[in-house]
Design an enzyme around this catalytic site. Structure first.
Site, mmCIF file in Angstrom:
data_model
loop_
_atom_site.group_PDB
_atom_site.id
_atom_site.type_symbol
_atom_site.label_atom_id
_atom_site.label_comp_id
_atom_site.label_asym_id
_atom_site.label_seq_id
_atom_site.Cartn_x
_atom_site.Cartn_y
_atom_site.Cartn_z
ATOM 1 N N TYR A 1 0.624 -1.191 0.022
ATOM 2 C CA TYR A 1 0.036 0.203 0.075
ATOM 3 C C TYR A 1 0.870 1.319 0.004
ATOM 4 C CZ TYR A 1 -3.290 -3.634 1.311
ATOM 5 O OH TYR A 1 -4.428 -4.540 1.492
ATOM 6 N N SER B 1 -4.015 -6.148 8.113
ATOM 7 C CA SER B 1 -4.396 -6.581 6.871
ATOM 8 C C SER B 1 -3.238 -7.385 5.752
ATOM 9 C CB SER B 1 -4.994 -5.486 6.019
ATOM 10 O OG SER B 1 -5.736 -5.633 5.141
ATOM 11 N N TRP C 1 -11.271 -3.894 -2.853
ATOM 12 C CA TRP C 1 -9.931 -3.957 -2.506
ATOM 13 C C TRP C 1 -9.142 -4.233 -3.863
ATOM 14 C CZ3 TRP C 1 -5.983 -8.070 -3.480
ATOM 15 C CH2 TRP C 1 -4.817 -7.777 -2.993
ATOM 16 N N HIS D 1 -12.276 -2.599 10.329
ATOM 17 C CA HIS D 1 -10.737 -2.781 9.839
ATOM 18 C C HIS D 1 -10.022 -1.688 9.805
ATOM 19 C CE1 HIS D 1 -8.277 -5.376 7.589
ATOM 20 N NE2 HIS D 1 -8.105 -4.714 6.500
#
Length: 582
Positions: free
Chosen positions: A48, A119, A167, A290
């Site tokens: 990310y 994650s 996602w 999350h």
């Protein structure tokens, strides 16, 4: 080289992998004092963007550097600055091993490496740990499950549409830019911005060319709707015996991965490769979803004790294992849980917590349980002769998910605690409510529903939702579960449902910790869709990727609650005088 205050930063440092691919990392070092002083390493491997370093939830790497660590943040293979092609999970074990050993050899470091992140970044930690790099000392995986199929891409046969699609559209944008296809990135960005409309696009296996080009693995996931060898080869639960390191398992009660987080804690505690690993697994669960992490989750403020203090928790963890600094007395318990409703912390020596007892709440109705206007009841009394409840499910008008356990962004996917009344007024939702509680009811553990049901379809879904009803009428979701009827016998192979046959379905709602306060009521909702958290079952036995609107058929669902077929909600109830951490 640049600096952030007293912290020096080396940008885009090359990290060679065993196959010749080069990954790139940023290195944050404490202020130069005694040049002979060395520091242990904290490593984050992220898809990310290493410059972001998951700062939505964690302190900036410079914060950890100021506390005496060399912090390495790396773009994983095929992402942002790093070379190679991105295929989720496939190379993370080898690349993780190579990066840990490279980091341990850096100048000015003590060769003790810890890893952190949540994650996918948590999965990268686990896959590195499975490969057993000699200098990996401990990990702190946040909000990651135990299996890439169960609880991630699918749950009990139902495709996790919202989490997966959101996602895919997010990560694929970087791939498009890396491929010098800005027009594809723009197309993906538009789909991402309008995702609430895109969720209904069918068939799932014919997405726009931008998705096919940049995220071919999405189509692979749809081609494997059962838990076959494709999923087993990248499953952590298959590899607990390889784990040699202590782990701090960080979870959230409204996180999509909460059951997998707890399974990881138990799995390594019981089957880890070394006694050191088995005896040093710690579980830390907040009331969060999350991301982002905060006391404010959905429509509920869980109070000051739910504030995000994860950096302090992690610093104590890493100081212990990487610097041999024992925490101040008392020694933390292996299990630390935030109990919603009480909004207090509970420490325990194990999971499930000691003293938990299963309490069966049976479903009842004499007229009909359809919607909050019906007469559905929950009671400790077993049913006698009662008529079943009937509702109709058609996938063109699914029941929308309000909050819950999806991921990963709350404005794009259904997440967190929310008032369920807008869906409970529907007649395709059965509502069963207890009497008003005369004293607090503390529920900590795995929640499940034993449902006796028949359907007119060859396949369908059953959804169960645990709800806390407030004195003012608000109905706040606590936990939820789904089962695709064709997977009732296991996740490896779907089987058609004999139409009209009464079948027992055991629906796991996952773990939770909640005090239903005096004056509140316990509620159970039963329906057949939770959209877009999960895909819409067409009521036919089909691969979910191939379904079109033309395949939709109507299912009439019958829920039984009588002396022969006693459907029930099972709650893990603990002593209401349970002591919370002050």
């Amino acid at each position: 080289m640049t600096s952030i205050g007293s912290v020096t930063v080396e940008k885009n440092v090359p990290v060679p992998m065993r196959d010749g691919v080069t990954l790139y990392a940023d290195i944050y070092r404490p202020a130069a004092g005694d040049k002979s002083e060395k520091y242990p390493v904290l490593l984050m491997r992220t898809p990310y963007n290493k410059e972001d370093a998951q700062t939505m939830n964690y302190a900036h790497p410079a914060w950890y550097a100021r506390h005496g660590y060399v912090v390495v943040v790396q773009d994983v293979r095929g992402r942002w600055t790093s070379e190679g092609d991105f295929h989720p999970y496939v190379k993370e074990a080898e690349d993780g091993y190579d990066t840990v050993e490279w980091a341990a050899s850096l100048p000015g470091v003590i060769p003790n490496v810890g890893m952190y992140g949540f994650s996918y970044v948590g999965a990268a930690q686990w896959l590195a740990a499975v490969s057993r790099p000699p200098h990996l000392v401990c990990i702190a995986p946040g909000m990651i499950g135990s299996d890439s199929y169960q609880g991630k891409a699918y749950r009990n046969g139902a495709f996790a549409l919202a989490c997966t699609l959101s996602w895919i559209l997010f990560v694929a944008q970087d791939t498009a830019l890396r491929n010098n296809r800005p027009e594809r990135a723009e197309e993906l960005s538009s789909l991402y911005a309008g995702i609430h409309g895109y969720y209904k696009a069918l068939p799932l296996n014919s997405p726009p060319e931008a998705v096919k080009e940049t995220a071919p693995y999405y189509l692979e996931w749809l081609e494997h709707p059962a838990r076959d060898d494709y999923w087993r080869q990248i499953s952590l639960r298959e590899n607990y015996k390889a784990i040699e390191v202590p782990a701090l398992h960080i979870g959230g009660w409204y996180d999509i991965f909460i059951d997998g987080t707890i399974e990881n804690y138990l799995g390594v505690s019981q089957h880890g490769a070394t006694e050191r690993a088995r005896k040093n697994q710690y579980l830390f669960i907040e009331p969060w979803y999350h991301m982002p992490w905060s006391r404010y989750v959905g429509e509920v403020d869980f109070g000051p004790e739910a504030a995000n203090e994860i950096d302090s928790v992690q610093l104590q963890w890493f100081d212990r294992w990487l610097k041999s600094v024992e925490p101040a007395a008392p020694q933390p318990s292996p299990v630390r849980l935030f109990v919603m409703g009480a909004d207090k912390w509970l420490e325990a020596e194990s999971w499930p917590v000691q003293g938990s007892q299963a309490a069966a709440y049976y479903l009842h109705s004499l007229y009909k349980a359809n919607s909050v206007n019906g007469d559905g009841k929950l009671s400790l009394t077993e049913p006698l002769d009662e008529p079943p409840d009937v509702y109709v499910y058609h996938p063109s008008i699914p029941v929308p998910a309000l909050g819950g356990r999806s991921g990963a962004v709350p404005d794009l996917t259904p997440m967190g605690p929310k008032n369920q009344l807008p869906v409970e007024i529907r007649n395709d939702v059965l509502v069963y409510t207890s009497d008003v509680l005369k004293e607090d009811l503390t529920v900590i553990g795995e929640v499940s529903v034993e449902l006796y049901a028949s359907t007119t379809a060859e396949d369908t879904d059953f959804v169960a939702k645990l709800v806390d009803v407030y004195p003012d009428g608000r109905a706040i979701n606590i936990a939820e579960g789904i089962v695709r009827a064709s997977y009732r016998g296991g996740l490896e192979k779907p089987e058609p449902v004999p139409p009209g046959e009464v079948i027992q379905y055991v629906v796991s709602l996952g773990p939770t910790a909640n005090v239903f306060k005096k004056g509140h009521s316990v509620r159970l909702d039963i329906t057949s869709s939770l959209f877009p958290t999960f895909d819409r079952n067409p009521n036919r036995l089909m691969n979910p990727g191939q379904v079109t609107a033309a395949d939709f058929v109507t299912a009439t669902q019958t829920i039984y609650h009588d002396r022969r077929f006693a459907s029930k909600l099972t709650l893990p109830v603990v002593n209401s005088k349970q002591s919370f951490v002050q």
